[in-house]
Design a protein around this motif. Structure first.
Motif, PDB file in Angstrom:
ATOM      1  N   LEU A  26      92.561  26.073  13.325  1.00 18.98           N
ATOM      2  CA  LEU A  26      93.679  26.290  14.028  1.00 18.98           C
ATOM      3  C   LEU A  26      93.892  25.209  15.025  1.00 18.98           C
ATOM      4  CD1 LEU A  26      93.760  30.090  14.234  1.00 18.98           C
ATOM      5  CD2 LEU A  26      95.045  28.688  12.537  1.00 18.98           C
ATOM      6  N   SER A  27      94.829  25.040  15.552  1.00 21.65           N
ATOM      7  CA  SER A  27      94.911  24.098  16.830  1.00 21.65           C
ATOM      8  C   SER A  27      94.565  24.955  17.807  1.00 21.65           C
ATOM      9  CB  SER A  27      96.781  23.666  16.676  1.00 21.65           C
ATOM     10  OG  SER A  27      97.072  24.985  17.386  1.00 21.65           O
ATOM     11  N   SER A  28      94.276  24.032  19.071  1.00 26.40           N
ATOM     12  CA  SER A  28      93.682  24.663  20.016  1.00 26.40           C
ATOM     13  C   SER A  28      94.542  25.553  20.631  1.00 26.40           C
ATOM     14  CB  SER A  28      93.310  23.699  21.100  1.00 26.40           C
ATOM     15  OG  SER A  28      94.405  22.965  21.407  1.00 26.40           O
ATOM     16  N   ARG A  29      95.928  25.240  20.826  1.00 24.85           N
ATOM     17  CA  ARG A  29      96.876  26.091  21.269  1.00 24.85           C
ATOM     18  C   ARG A  29      96.959  27.772  20.384  1.00 24.85           C
ATOM     19  NH1 ARG A  29      99.443  27.819  25.467  1.00 24.85           N
ATOM     20  NH2 ARG A  29     101.529  28.713  25.202  1.00 24.85           N
ATOM     21  N   GLU A  30      96.945  27.528  19.201  1.00 21.78           N
ATOM     22  CA  GLU A  30      96.803  28.759  18.465  1.00 21.78           C
ATOM     23  C   GLU A  30      95.706  29.460  18.863  1.00 21.78           C
ATOM     24  OE1 GLU A  30      98.959  27.722  14.243  1.00 21.78           O
ATOM     25  OE2 GLU A  30      97.316  26.464  14.598  1.00 21.78           O
ATOM     26  N   CYS A  31      94.431  28.741  19.069  1.00 19.32           N
ATOM     27  CA  CYS A  31      93.331  29.619  19.206  1.00 19.32           C
ATOM     28  C   CYS A  31      93.377  30.145  20.601  1.00 19.32           C
ATOM     29  CB  CYS A  31      92.192  28.607  19.129  1.00 19.32           C
ATOM     30  SG  CYS A  31      91.599  28.018  17.549  1.00 19.32           S
ATOM     31  N   GLU A  32      93.875  29.272  21.637  1.00 21.06           N
ATOM     32  CA  GLU A  32      94.086  29.835  23.026  1.00 21.06           C
ATOM     33  C   GLU A  32      94.918  31.159  22.842  1.00 21.06           C
ATOM     34  OE1 GLU A  32      95.623  27.885  26.580  1.00 21.06           O
ATOM     35  OE2 GLU A  32      94.258  26.609  25.797  1.00 21.06           O
ATOM     36  N   LEU A  34      95.261  33.245  20.512  1.00 19.79           N
ATOM     37  CA  LEU A  34      94.488  34.383  20.009  1.00 19.79           C
ATOM     38  C   LEU A  34      93.486  34.889  21.009  1.00 19.79           C
ATOM     39  CD1 LEU A  34      94.199  33.101  16.320  1.00 19.79           C
ATOM     40  CD2 LEU A  34      95.472  35.244  16.966  1.00 19.79           C
ATOM     41  N   GLY A  35      93.120  34.155  22.011  1.00 19.18           N
ATOM     42  CA  GLY A  35      92.029  34.456  22.884  1.00 19.18           C
ATOM     43  C   GLY A  35      90.649  33.762  22.705  1.00 19.18           C
ATOM     44  N   PHE A  36      90.590  32.844  21.848  1.00 14.98           N
ATOM     45  CA  PHE A  36      89.321  32.355  21.586  1.00 14.98           C
ATOM     46  C   PHE A  36      88.806  31.101  22.163  1.00 14.98           C
ATOM     47  CE2 PHE A  36      90.242  35.076  17.793  1.00 14.98           C
ATOM     48  CZ  PHE A  36      89.030  35.874  17.848  1.00 14.98           C
ATOM     49  N   THR A  37      89.450  30.773  23.402  1.00 15.62           N
ATOM     50  CA  THR A  37      89.168  29.617  24.250  1.00 15.62           C
ATOM     51  C   THR A  37      87.667  29.348  24.670  1.00 15.62           C
ATOM     52  OG1 THR A  37      89.750  30.606  26.157  1.00 15.62           O
ATOM     53  CG2 THR A  37      91.409  29.357  24.973  1.00 15.62           C
ATOM     54  N   GLY A  38      86.840  30.669  24.692  1.00 14.45           N
ATOM     55  CA  GLY A  38      85.583  30.492  25.042  1.00 14.45           C
ATOM     56  C   GLY A  38      84.373  30.441  24.119  1.00 14.45           C
ATOM     57  N   LEU A  39      84.956  30.620  22.739  1.00 16.82           N
ATOM     58  CA  LEU A  39      84.121  30.577  21.611  1.00 16.82           C
ATOM     59  C   LEU A  39      84.000  29.411  21.148  1.00 16.82           C
ATOM     60  CD1 LEU A  39      84.533  34.167  20.572  1.00 16.82           C
ATOM     61  CD2 LEU A  39      82.726  33.625  22.052  1.00 16.82           C
ATOM     62  N   ALA A  40      83.134  28.435  21.554  1.00 15.98           N
ATOM     63  CA  ALA A  40      83.256  26.973  21.226  1.00 15.98           C
ATOM     64  C   ALA A  40      82.448  26.937  19.818  1.00 15.98           C
ATOM     65  CB  ALA A  40      82.765  26.026  22.201  1.00 15.98           C
ATOM     66  N   LEU A  41      81.146  27.181  19.882  1.00 16.13           N
ATOM     67  CA  LEU A  41      80.454  27.220  18.591  1.00 16.13           C
ATOM     68  C   LEU A  41      80.619  28.315  17.566  1.00 16.13           C
ATOM     69  CD1 LEU A  41      77.272  25.911  20.401  1.00 16.13           C
ATOM     70  CD2 LEU A  41      78.980  24.672  19.416  1.00 16.13           C
ATOM     71  N   CYS A  42      80.587  28.006  16.184  1.00 16.65           N
ATOM     72  CA  CYS A  42      80.492  28.911  15.113  1.00 16.65           C
ATOM     73  C   CYS A  42      79.479  29.932  15.186  1.00 16.65           C
ATOM     74  CB  CYS A  42      80.788  28.416  13.693  1.00 16.65           C
ATOM     75  SG  CYS A  42      81.996  27.421  13.452  1.00 16.65           S
ATOM     76  N   SER A  43      78.229  29.705  15.787  1.00  9.15           N
ATOM     77  CA  SER A  43      77.189  30.583  16.120  1.00  9.15           C
ATOM     78  C   SER A  43      77.911  31.649  16.963  1.00  9.15           C
ATOM     79  CB  SER A  43      75.836  30.033  16.468  1.00  9.15           C
ATOM     80  OG  SER A  43      76.196  29.384  17.596  1.00  9.15           O
ATOM     81  N   ASP A  44      78.688  31.324  17.945  1.00  9.43           N
ATOM     82  CA  ASP A  44      79.164  32.226  18.753  1.00  9.43           C
ATOM     83  C   ASP A  44      80.032  33.189  17.879  1.00  9.43           C
ATOM     84  OD1 ASP A  44      77.683  31.248  21.213  1.00  9.43           O
ATOM     85  OD2 ASP A  44      79.327  29.772  21.318  1.00  9.43           O
ATOM     86  N   CYS A  45      80.972  32.896  17.059  1.00  5.04           N
ATOM     87  CA  CYS A  45      81.470  33.836  16.195  1.00  5.04           C
ATOM     88  C   CYS A  45      80.537  34.634  15.477  1.00  5.04           C
ATOM     89  CB  CYS A  45      82.611  32.844  15.063  1.00  5.04           C
ATOM     90  SG  CYS A  45      83.760  31.965  15.939  1.00  5.04           S
ATOM     91  N   ASN A  46      79.489  34.469  15.066  1.00  3.13           N
ATOM     92  CA  ASN A  46      78.658  35.151  14.409  1.00  3.13           C
ATOM     93  C   ASN A  46      77.977  36.250  15.176  1.00  3.13           C
ATOM     94  OD1 ASN A  46      78.991  33.777  11.986  1.00  3.13           O
ATOM     95  ND2 ASN A  46      77.088  32.493  12.539  1.00  3.13           N
ATOM     96  N   THR A  47      77.951  35.645  16.294  1.00  2.65           N
ATOM     97  CA  THR A  47      77.249  36.695  17.479  1.00  2.65           C
ATOM     98  C   THR A  47      78.495  37.769  17.734  1.00  2.65           C
ATOM     99  OG1 THR A  47      75.861  35.217  18.267  1.00  2.65           O
ATOM    100  CG2 THR A  47      76.548  36.850  19.740  1.00  2.65           C
ATOM    101  N   PHE A  48      79.676  37.212  17.782  1.00  2.00           N
ATOM    102  CA  PHE A  48      81.026  37.987  18.174  1.00  2.00           C
ATOM    103  C   PHE A  48      81.032  39.170  17.136  1.00  2.00           C
ATOM    104  CE2 PHE A  48      85.570  38.156  17.610  1.00  2.00           C
ATOM    105  CZ  PHE A  48      86.125  38.909  18.645  1.00  2.00           C
TER     106      PHE A  48
END
Length: 158
Positions: A26-32, A34-48
């Motif tokens: 997704l674009s950075s705007r779409e991510c923003e 959705l509220g995901f501006t602070g989860l930069a790395l995919c490993s963070d998503c796994n923790t999430f």
């Protein structure tokens, strides 16, 4: 029967395989949005995903993350953070209150700012004190805040 297998294989290669193998970004705007501006790395998503059991949210996170590099075991770290929250809304966030009252002193580079009408969030700072990432922590438990800060904020001794 041989031509049937050929068409099924062709369908698989041309239509299905690209859908499965490509990770939609997704674009950075779409991510923003959705509220995901602070989860930069995919490993963070796994923790999430360990804390949030909503598969759609985890999927959106994975669409907004950056692949971890091979040497990113240390991940991105920050020099400090601001914990921003509205003092009037603190009553709705007992876990954040518990962190501020009992744990915050363990993190000398984390400052608390009371901003009117602000939801609880961590603003991650670089070496120059510049804002690098903002992470909403509305539903985080105290342990999650502690673990996140231990992993993400450079420190003397946590």
């Amino acid at each position: 029967m041989g031509s049937y297998k050929f068409y099924v294989l062709l369908l698989w290669v041309v239509v299905i395989l690209p859908i499965v193998s490509s990770k939609e970004q997704l674009s950075s705007r779409e991510c923003e949005d959705l509220g995901f501006t602070g989860l930069a790395l995919c490993s963070d998503c796994n923790t999430f995903a360990e804390y949030v059991k909503n598969q759609e949210l985890v999927s959106d996170c994975l669409k907004c993350c950056t692949e971890d590099s091979d040497d990113s075991m240390g991940k991105i770290t920050y020099s400090g953070a601001l914990l921003e929250v509205c003092m009037r809304k603190l009553v709705f966030y007992p876990e954040i209150v518990g962190f501020i009252e009992e744990e915050k002193d363990k993190f000398p580079t984390v400052k608390v700012q009371y901003i009117f009408n602000s939801p609880p969030k961590l603003i991650m700072l670089d070496d120059d004190g510049q804002h690098k990432e903002t992470i909403r922590i509305d539903n985080w438990k105290r342990e999650h805040v502690l673990q996140f800060l231990r992993e993400k904020v450079k420190s003397a001794s946590y």
